[in-house]
Design a protein around this motif. Structure first.
Motif, PDB file in Angstrom:
ATOM      1  N   ARG A 352      35.640 -11.849 -18.261  1.00  0.00           N
ATOM      2  CA  ARG A 352      34.583 -12.853 -18.439  1.00  0.00           C
ATOM      3  C   ARG A 352      34.630 -13.889 -17.316  1.00  0.00           C
ATOM      4  O   ARG A 352      33.565 -14.337 -16.842  1.00  0.00           O
ATOM      5  CB  ARG A 352      34.721 -13.522 -19.811  1.00  0.00           C
ATOM      6  N   CYS A 353      35.832 -14.255 -16.866  1.00  0.00           N
ATOM      7  CA  CYS A 353      35.931 -15.186 -15.730  1.00  0.00           C
ATOM      8  C   CYS A 353      35.312 -14.578 -14.479  1.00  0.00           C
ATOM      9  O   CYS A 353      34.611 -15.269 -13.723  1.00  0.00           O
ATOM     10  CB  CYS A 353      37.395 -15.538 -15.466  1.00  0.00           C
ATOM     11  N   SER A 397      34.851 -21.170 -12.467  1.00  0.00           N
ATOM     12  CA  SER A 397      34.501 -20.057 -13.347  1.00  0.00           C
ATOM     13  C   SER A 397      35.477 -19.912 -14.508  1.00  0.00           C
ATOM     14  O   SER A 397      35.105 -19.459 -15.593  1.00  0.00           O
ATOM     15  CB  SER A 397      34.455 -18.750 -12.553  1.00  0.00           C
ATOM     16  N   CYS A 398      36.740 -20.270 -14.272  1.00  0.00           N
ATOM     17  CA  CYS A 398      37.760 -20.165 -15.323  1.00  0.00           C
ATOM     18  C   CYS A 398      37.916 -21.464 -16.110  1.00  0.00           C
ATOM     19  O   CYS A 398      38.753 -21.537 -17.017  1.00  0.00           O
ATOM     20  CB  CYS A 398      39.102 -19.790 -14.706  1.00  0.00           C
ATOM     21  N   SER A 399      37.137 -22.474 -15.777  1.00  0.00           N
ATOM     22  CA  SER A 399      37.262 -23.770 -16.434  1.00  0.00           C
ATOM     23  C   SER A 399      36.496 -23.788 -17.762  1.00  0.00           C
ATOM     24  O   SER A 399      35.598 -22.971 -17.986  1.00  0.00           O
ATOM     25  CB  SER A 399      36.718 -24.868 -15.513  1.00  0.00           C
ATOM     26  N   PRO A 400      36.838 -24.745 -18.639  1.00  0.00           N
ATOM     27  CA  PRO A 400      36.127 -24.842 -19.928  1.00  0.00           C
ATOM     28  C   PRO A 400      34.629 -25.066 -19.777  1.00  0.00           C
ATOM     29  O   PRO A 400      33.857 -24.662 -20.643  1.00  0.00           O
ATOM     30  CB  PRO A 400      36.804 -26.047 -20.598  1.00  0.00           C
ATOM     31  N   GLU A 408      30.576 -16.336 -24.390  1.00  0.00           N
ATOM     32  CA  GLU A 408      30.670 -14.898 -24.639  1.00  0.00           C
ATOM     33  C   GLU A 408      29.405 -14.391 -25.337  1.00  0.00           C
ATOM     34  O   GLU A 408      28.931 -13.290 -25.049  1.00  0.00           O
ATOM     35  CB  GLU A 408      31.898 -14.585 -25.499  1.00  0.00           C
ATOM     36  N   GLN A 409      28.851 -15.222 -26.232  1.00  0.00           N
ATOM     37  CA  GLN A 409      27.629 -14.822 -26.940  1.00  0.00           C
ATOM     38  C   GLN A 409      26.460 -14.650 -25.964  1.00  0.00           C
ATOM     39  O   GLN A 409      25.660 -13.713 -26.099  1.00  0.00           O
ATOM     40  CB  GLN A 409      27.271 -15.863 -28.013  1.00  0.00           C
ATOM     41  N   LYS A 410      26.381 -15.551 -24.973  1.00  0.00           N
ATOM     42  CA  LYS A 410      25.302 -15.438 -23.980  1.00  0.00           C
ATOM     43  C   LYS A 410      25.502 -14.193 -23.104  1.00  0.00           C
ATOM     44  O   LYS A 410      24.523 -13.523 -22.735  1.00  0.00           O
ATOM     45  CB  LYS A 410      25.242 -16.695 -23.114  1.00  0.00           C
ATOM     46  N   GLN A 417      30.030  -6.148 -23.454  1.00  0.00           N
ATOM     47  CA  GLN A 417      30.858  -5.759 -24.590  1.00  0.00           C
ATOM     48  C   GLN A 417      32.315  -5.947 -24.205  1.00  0.00           C
ATOM     49  O   GLN A 417      32.702  -5.642 -23.079  1.00  0.00           O
ATOM     50  CB  GLN A 417      30.638  -4.283 -24.959  1.00  0.00           C
ATOM     51  N   SER A 418      33.117  -6.429 -25.135  1.00  0.00           N
ATOM     52  CA  SER A 418      34.526  -6.666 -24.818  1.00  0.00           C
ATOM     53  C   SER A 418      35.352  -5.409 -25.043  1.00  0.00           C
ATOM     54  O   SER A 418      35.065  -4.608 -25.938  1.00  0.00           O
ATOM     55  CB  SER A 418      35.086  -7.808 -25.677  1.00  0.00           C
ATOM     56  N   PHE A 419      36.385  -5.250 -24.217  1.00  0.00           N
ATOM     57  CA  PHE A 419      37.304  -4.121 -24.355  1.00  0.00           C
ATOM     58  C   PHE A 419      38.009  -4.161 -25.708  1.00  0.00           C
ATOM     59  O   PHE A 419      38.164  -3.135 -26.362  1.00  0.00           O
ATOM     60  CB  PHE A 419      38.352  -4.156 -23.230  1.00  0.00           C
ATOM     61  N   SER A 420      38.442  -5.349 -26.126  1.00  0.00           N
ATOM     62  CA  SER A 420      39.228  -5.458 -27.365  1.00  0.00           C
ATOM     63  C   SER A 420      38.408  -5.073 -28.585  1.00  0.00           C
ATOM     64  O   SER A 420      38.900  -4.384 -29.485  1.00  0.00           O
ATOM     65  CB  SER A 420      39.780  -6.879 -27.514  1.00  0.00           C
TER      66      SER A 420
END
Length: 429
Positions: A352-353, A397-400, A408-410, A417-420
């Protein structure tokens, strides 16, 4: 029993149609003649009758294969040989007939390139051996197997079942077909380059001799193509078997053992087909092991993700997401039998980052970043602060601030889709 007149079966209408359909469904690159798979139908419409004639009378000459070098994880390269689409169809037709003859002779512990058998079955069998106490493992690696296969030895094995001189000459022609690399064509006197439909079958025919020797000696083993692992109950026995099998391979099959990669090891040091083995640490299960995903496999996955999410690549964001999903579906379905949910969660955060970094880079300048942050709901002061920040793009990009705006919803609304989550879904099916 020897089989005669096999060319009649190979050149039958039903077998050629099946071979054509298989080659088309496999797609693949063009060979040295430049003919694409979608051009094969038109070619056959005009030339099929004459092609069958030259194959039947033994005058057909295969074209050279196109050499392609694929980088290996250890820094070396794997040499592939891509036949023309016509030669791929002929090889496929040969494969379909010969595999029916040899399949009943293959070992039940051979899992590579065989119908109804796969890597997961090989892994399950290896785990069963290890948990039954056979924990001194010979991890055998054959040196450049596909490059040094002895043609005379292989043809001798084929002649034990085939009494069709035209077919035998055709197979030898394929074995000796030149390879075009960097514009020059070199002849081959040994080896069977990977890339043609017939190569996996020929390798199994040759290595069945190894399977039979191991079975005769009562050794538990798992073989997937040229990767062979043997399972014993003592280190002393393992070293003795390794010496004997090395001698057998070199004298009987004219193959070489890779001394650097071949070893006798315990389960915690053993890797097979991208997996490793870890202790279960459960009460009452001392000495038991389960499958885990090997470190090398995680490293290769991250390298592939980096290529897809490289910020400077001119790839539309939608296509990046699609490529990531294709990678995820294939990777997770293969590694679903290994433990690793926590690692997948960590991987998702990193992915995601990287996606947010691509988005940040796409905004290009402070003014566009400011407008984007405002549209995502940030107040004026915060939007201006981070749009004109001197922090590097990766830190932003990795900041809050990116995590709470490009959520993640956007990302999911754009197809992410997430791997987990996918791993959890597949594991619980």
């Amino acid at each position: 029993m020897k089989y005669t007149n096999l060319m009649d079966s190979i050149l039958s209408r039903a077998n050629l149609i099946k071979a054509y359909e298989q080659v088309v469904s496999n797609k693949g690159s063009a060979g040295v003649d430049g003919m694409r798979v979608d051009e094969l139908k038109d070619y056959l419409t005009e030339h099929l009758a004459s092609l069958i004639d030259v194959l039947r009378n033994g005058t057909y000459v295969p074209q050279p294969v196109l050499g392609v070098k694929i980088p290996k994880g250890n820094g070396g390269v794997r040499q592939l040989g891509i036949p023309t689409v016509v030669d791929r169809m002929i090889q496929q037709a040969i494969h379909q007939v010969l595999s029916q003859l040899w399949e009943p002779m293959f070992s039940q512990h051979s899992y590579g390139f065989r119908p109804g058998r796969n890597a997961h079955q090989a892994l399950a069998q290896a785990t069963e051996y290890i948990n039954a106490g056979y924990q001194d493992i010979i991890d055998l690696d054959l040196k450049s197997f596909f490059d040094i296969v002895n043609h005379d030895k292989l043809m001798g094995l084929l002649r034990k079942k085939i009494e069709d001189p035209i077919l035998l000459r055709l197979i030898r022609k394929y074995l000796r077909a030149g390879i075009v690399d960097d514009g020059s064509c070199s002849k081959r006197t040994m080896g069977t380059p990977q890339g043609g439909p017939i190569s996996p079958l020929l390798s199994n025919i040759l290595l069945t001799e190894l399977d039979n020797e191991l079975t005769l000696r009562g050794i538990r083993f798992v073989r997937y193509a040229d990767d062979c692992s043997m399972f014993l109950k003592s280190k002393k026995s393992a070293h003795r078997v390794l010496r004997n099998i090395k001698s057998f391979l070199e004298t009987k099959l004219k193959l070489q053992v890779n001394e650097e990669k071949t070893s006798v090891c315990r389960p915690v040091k053993f890797e097979l087909l991208g997996y490793c083995f870890t202790s279960t640490y459960k009460k009452g299960e001392k000495g038991k092991y389960r499958l885990s995903i090997a470190k090398k496999s995680w490293k290769k996955l991250k390298e592939k993700i980096k290529l897809i999410t490289k910020k400077m690549s001119p790839i539309p964001f939608k296509e990046r997401i699609q490529r990531l999903n294709w990678l995820m579906w294939g990777w997770v379905n293969y590694f679903k039998y290994g433990t690793g949910y926590a690692k997948f969660k960590s991987l998702d955060s990193w992915v995601r980052c990287r996606l947010r970094y691509c988005i940040w880079k796409g905004w290009k300048n402070p003014k566009r970043r400011y407008r984007a942050f405002r549209q995502l709901g940030l107040f004026h002061s915060k939007a201006r602060q981070f749009s004109y920040s001197r922090l590097g793009g990766w830190r932003i990009s990795c900041s809050p601030i990116m995590g709470t705006t490009v959520t993640e919803q956007k990302l999911q609304l754009r197809g992410y889709q997430s791997f987990s989550n996918y791993y959890h879904t597949v594991k619980n099916k």
